[in-house]
Design a protein around this motif. Structure first.
Motif, PDB file in Angstrom:
ATOM      1  N   ARG A   1       0.826  -1.185   0.000  1.00 37.51           N
ATOM      2  CA  ARG A   1       0.000   0.000   0.000  1.00 37.51           C
ATOM      3  C   ARG A   1       0.865   1.240   0.000  1.00 37.51           C
ATOM      4  O   ARG A   1       2.058   1.164   0.312  1.00 37.51           O
ATOM      5  CB  ARG A   1      -0.964   0.006   1.180  1.00 37.51           C
ATOM      6  N   ILE A   2       0.256   2.339  -0.353  1.00 38.74           N
ATOM      7  CA  ILE A   2       0.954   3.619  -0.342  1.00 38.74           C
ATOM      8  C   ILE A   2       0.373   4.441   0.808  1.00 38.74           C
ATOM      9  O   ILE A   2      -0.823   4.710   0.846  1.00 38.74           O
ATOM     10  CB  ILE A   2       0.785   4.350  -1.688  1.00 38.74           C
ATOM     11  N   GLU A   3       1.236   4.785   1.744  1.00 36.87           N
ATOM     12  CA  GLU A   3       0.802   5.550   2.914  1.00 36.87           C
ATOM     13  C   GLU A   3       0.382   6.956   2.499  1.00 36.87           C
ATOM     14  O   GLU A   3       0.950   7.536   1.579  1.00 36.87           O
ATOM     15  CB  GLU A   3       1.964   5.630   3.917  1.00 36.87           C
ATOM     16  N   ARG A   4      -0.633   7.493   3.192  1.00 39.36           N
ATOM     17  CA  ARG A   4      -1.143   8.831   2.902  1.00 39.36           C
ATOM     18  C   ARG A   4      -1.266   9.629   4.200  1.00 39.36           C
ATOM     19  O   ARG A   4      -1.658   9.091   5.222  1.00 39.36           O
ATOM     20  CB  ARG A   4      -2.524   8.756   2.258  1.00 39.36           C
ATOM     21  N   ILE A   5      -0.955  10.897   4.108  1.00 41.85           N
ATOM     22  CA  ILE A   5      -1.211  11.838   5.193  1.00 41.85           C
ATOM     23  C   ILE A   5      -2.097  12.919   4.601  1.00 41.85           C
ATOM     24  O   ILE A   5      -1.697  13.600   3.644  1.00 41.85           O
ATOM     25  CB  ILE A   5       0.093  12.447   5.755  1.00 41.85           C
ATOM     26  N   VAL A   6      -3.304  13.065   5.136  1.00 38.25           N
ATOM     27  CA  VAL A   6      -4.251  14.060   4.631  1.00 38.25           C
ATOM     28  C   VAL A   6      -4.030  15.343   5.418  1.00 38.25           C
ATOM     29  O   VAL A   6      -4.602  15.547   6.491  1.00 38.25           O
ATOM     30  CB  VAL A   6      -5.712  13.566   4.738  1.00 38.25           C
ATOM     31  N   ALA A   7      -3.159  16.196   4.860  1.00 36.64           N
ATOM     32  CA  ALA A   7      -2.810  17.473   5.490  1.00 36.64           C
ATOM     33  C   ALA A   7      -1.941  18.265   4.519  1.00 36.64           C
ATOM     34  O   ALA A   7      -1.285  17.677   3.656  1.00 36.64           O
ATOM     35  CB  ALA A   7      -2.032  17.238   6.791  1.00 36.64           C
ATOM     36  N   PRO A   8      -1.894  19.570   4.683  1.00 35.75           N
ATOM     37  CA  PRO A   8      -0.936  20.353   3.887  1.00 35.75           C
ATOM     38  C   PRO A   8       0.473  20.119   4.430  1.00 35.75           C
ATOM     39  O   PRO A   8       0.645  19.782   5.608  1.00 35.75           O
ATOM     40  CB  PRO A   8      -1.390  21.796   4.090  1.00 35.75           C
ATOM     41  N   VAL A   9       1.478  20.291   3.589  1.00 32.95           N
ATOM     42  CA  VAL A   9       2.857  20.015   3.997  1.00 32.95           C
ATOM     43  C   VAL A   9       3.272  20.847   5.207  1.00 32.95           C
ATOM     44  O   VAL A   9       4.032  20.380   6.060  1.00 32.95           O
ATOM     45  CB  VAL A   9       3.850  20.200   2.822  1.00 32.95           C
ATOM     46  N   GLU A  10       2.736  22.054   5.328  1.00 27.73           N
ATOM     47  CA  GLU A  10       3.110  22.915   6.457  1.00 27.73           C
ATOM     48  C   GLU A  10       2.688  22.322   7.795  1.00 27.73           C
ATOM     49  O   GLU A  10       3.240  22.673   8.827  1.00 27.73           O
ATOM     50  CB  GLU A  10       2.470  24.310   6.337  1.00 27.73           C
ATOM     51  N   ALA A  11       1.720  21.419   7.810  1.00 31.10           N
ATOM     52  CA  ALA A  11       1.202  20.840   9.048  1.00 31.10           C
ATOM     53  C   ALA A  11       1.829  19.484   9.373  1.00 31.10           C
ATOM     54  O   ALA A  11       1.457  18.860  10.364  1.00 31.10           O
ATOM     55  CB  ALA A  11      -0.314  20.676   8.951  1.00 31.10           C
ATOM     56  N   VAL A  12       2.791  19.045   8.560  1.00 34.93           N
ATOM     57  CA  VAL A  12       3.367  17.710   8.729  1.00 34.93           C
ATOM     58  C   VAL A  12       4.786  17.816   9.285  1.00 34.93           C
ATOM     59  O   VAL A  12       5.592  18.620   8.821  1.00 34.93           O
ATOM     60  CB  VAL A  12       3.386  16.951   7.377  1.00 34.93           C
ATOM     61  N   ASP A  13       5.073  16.998  10.278  1.00 36.08           N
ATOM     62  CA  ASP A  13       6.421  16.896  10.828  1.00 36.08           C
ATOM     63  C   ASP A  13       7.233  16.027   9.872  1.00 36.08           C
ATOM     64  O   ASP A  13       6.968  14.827   9.729  1.00 36.08           O
ATOM     65  CB  ASP A  13       6.374  16.260  12.218  1.00 36.08           C
ATOM     66  N   LEU A  14       8.201  16.612   9.201  1.00 33.38           N
ATOM     67  CA  LEU A  14       8.965  15.904   8.176  1.00 33.38           C
ATOM     68  C   LEU A  14      10.207  15.194   8.708  1.00 33.38           C
ATOM     69  O   LEU A  14      10.960  14.620   7.921  1.00 33.38           O
ATOM     70  CB  LEU A  14       9.351  16.864   7.045  1.00 33.38           C
ATOM     71  N   ARG A  15      10.400  15.230  10.032  1.00 30.81           N
ATOM     72  CA  ARG A  15      11.514  14.439  10.578  1.00 30.81           C
ATOM     73  C   ARG A  15      11.224  12.977  10.262  1.00 30.81           C
ATOM     74  O   ARG A  15      10.091  12.530  10.358  1.00 30.81           O
ATOM     75  CB  ARG A  15      11.652  14.641  12.077  1.00 30.81           C
ATOM     76  N   GLY A  16      12.205  12.250   9.860  1.00 31.57           N
ATOM     77  CA  GLY A  16      11.995  10.860   9.487  1.00 31.57           C
ATOM     78  C   GLY A  16      11.907  10.680   7.973  1.00 31.57           C
ATOM     79  O   GLY A  16      11.924   9.554   7.482  1.00 31.57           O
ATOM     80  N   PHE A  17      11.790  11.769   7.231  1.00 28.50           N
ATOM     81  CA  PHE A  17      11.837  11.709   5.772  1.00 28.50           C
ATOM     82  C   PHE A  17      13.251  12.043   5.318  1.00 28.50           C
ATOM     83  O   PHE A  17      13.962  12.790   5.986  1.00 28.50           O
ATOM     84  CB  PHE A  17      10.861  12.714   5.150  1.00 28.50           C
ATOM     85  N   SER A  18      13.655  11.496   4.190  1.00 27.48           N
ATOM     86  CA  SER A  18      14.976  11.825   3.667  1.00 27.48           C
ATOM     87  C   SER A  18      14.891  12.728   2.439  1.00 27.48           C
ATOM     88  O   SER A  18      15.896  13.294   2.028  1.00 27.48           O
ATOM     89  CB  SER A  18      15.750  10.551   3.309  1.00 27.48           C
ATOM     90  N   LEU A  19      13.689  12.857   1.865  1.00 23.27           N
ATOM     91  CA  LEU A  19      13.544  13.604   0.623  1.00 23.27           C
ATOM     92  C   LEU A  19      12.121  14.145   0.521  1.00 23.27           C
ATOM     93  O   LEU A  19      11.168  13.461   0.893  1.00 23.27           O
ATOM     94  CB  LEU A  19      13.837  12.667  -0.563  1.00 23.27           C
ATOM     95  N   VAL A  20      11.995  15.371   0.000  1.00 24.89           N
ATOM     96  CA  VAL A  20      10.702  15.986  -0.270  1.00 24.89           C
ATOM     97  C   VAL A  20      10.595  16.156  -1.781  1.00 24.89           C
ATOM     98  O   VAL A  20      11.509  16.710  -2.402  1.00 24.89           O
ATOM     99  CB  VAL A  20      10.572  17.359   0.430  1.00 24.89           C
ATOM    100  N   VAL A  21       9.502  15.666  -2.370  1.00 26.36           N
ATOM    101  CA  VAL A  21       9.300  15.807  -3.812  1.00 26.36           C
ATOM    102  C   VAL A  21       7.907  16.354  -4.088  1.00 26.36           C
ATOM    103  O   VAL A  21       7.002  16.224  -3.261  1.00 26.36           O
ATOM    104  CB  VAL A  21       9.495  14.463  -4.563  1.00 26.36           C
TER     105      VAL A  21
END
Length: 178
Positions: A75-95
């Motif tokens: 499956r493909i994980e989804r977060i229903v929120a604008p990027v400004e509201a998401v804690d991006l720690r734990g990601f290695s890349l933003v696209v």
């Protein structure tokens, strides 16, 4: 919007440019086509999208076939929120592939979290309210992150990629060459 292969071509660019990217934030990822191809290439994408949209039938069908073949649900994980509201720690890349109003927030979030990024803007939605030409918009986005570059994808339509790869990453105590 341009070429029908745009999601595949951008995924291929990401895979070649950021081969060690693990968890990838697919900002304004919509239905998840880019994330689908990133997953096919071995990455772990997460769609970050403020609208609650679903996968197209062909992606859903392919993921179900893979689940039968491999014996586990893909499956493909989804977060229903604008990027400004998401804690991006734990990601290695933003696209972001044609992320419209989320283009500049995606770049700014990547910079704030000191992450690599790659965006293919299609429309000009500056946060400062200024008017930019298409080229001026690319240059503005590139100035937000020192060391940014602009590349072109082999597709029609909006095909410029503004991207930044920070310094060479360290993995498991050894230097990884690019």
């Amino acid at each position: 919007m341009g070429d029908r292969n745009r999601a595949w071509e951008f995924a291929d660019f990401i895979d070649r440019t950021f081969p060690h990217a693990g968890r990838i934030a697919d900002v304004a990822g919509g239905h998840g086509e880019l994330s689908y191809w990133l997953q096919e290439l071995g990455h772990s994408p997460v769609v970050i999208e403020p609208r609650d949209v679903r996968l197209p039938r062909w992606i859903h069908r392919d993921l179900r076939k893979r689940a039968v073949r491999e014996g586990h649900l893909a499956r493909i994980e989804r977060i229903v929120a604008p990027v400004e509201a998401v804690d991006l720690r734990g990601f290695s890349l933003v696209v972001g592939l044609h992320p419209d109003q989320a283009t500049e927030p995606a770049v700014r979030a990547a910079v704030a979290y000191d992450l690599d990024f790659a965006v293919v803007p299609c429309c000009v939605f500056p946060m400062d309210g200024r008017t930019y030409t298409a080229q001026g918009w690319l240059e503005h986005l590139a100035t937000l992150a020192p060391g940014s570059r602009i590349a072109r994808l082999p597709i029609s339509g909006a095909n410029a990629v503004v991207w930044r790869r920070r310094s060479t990453p360290w993995t498991g105590g050894r230097l990884v060459s690019w």
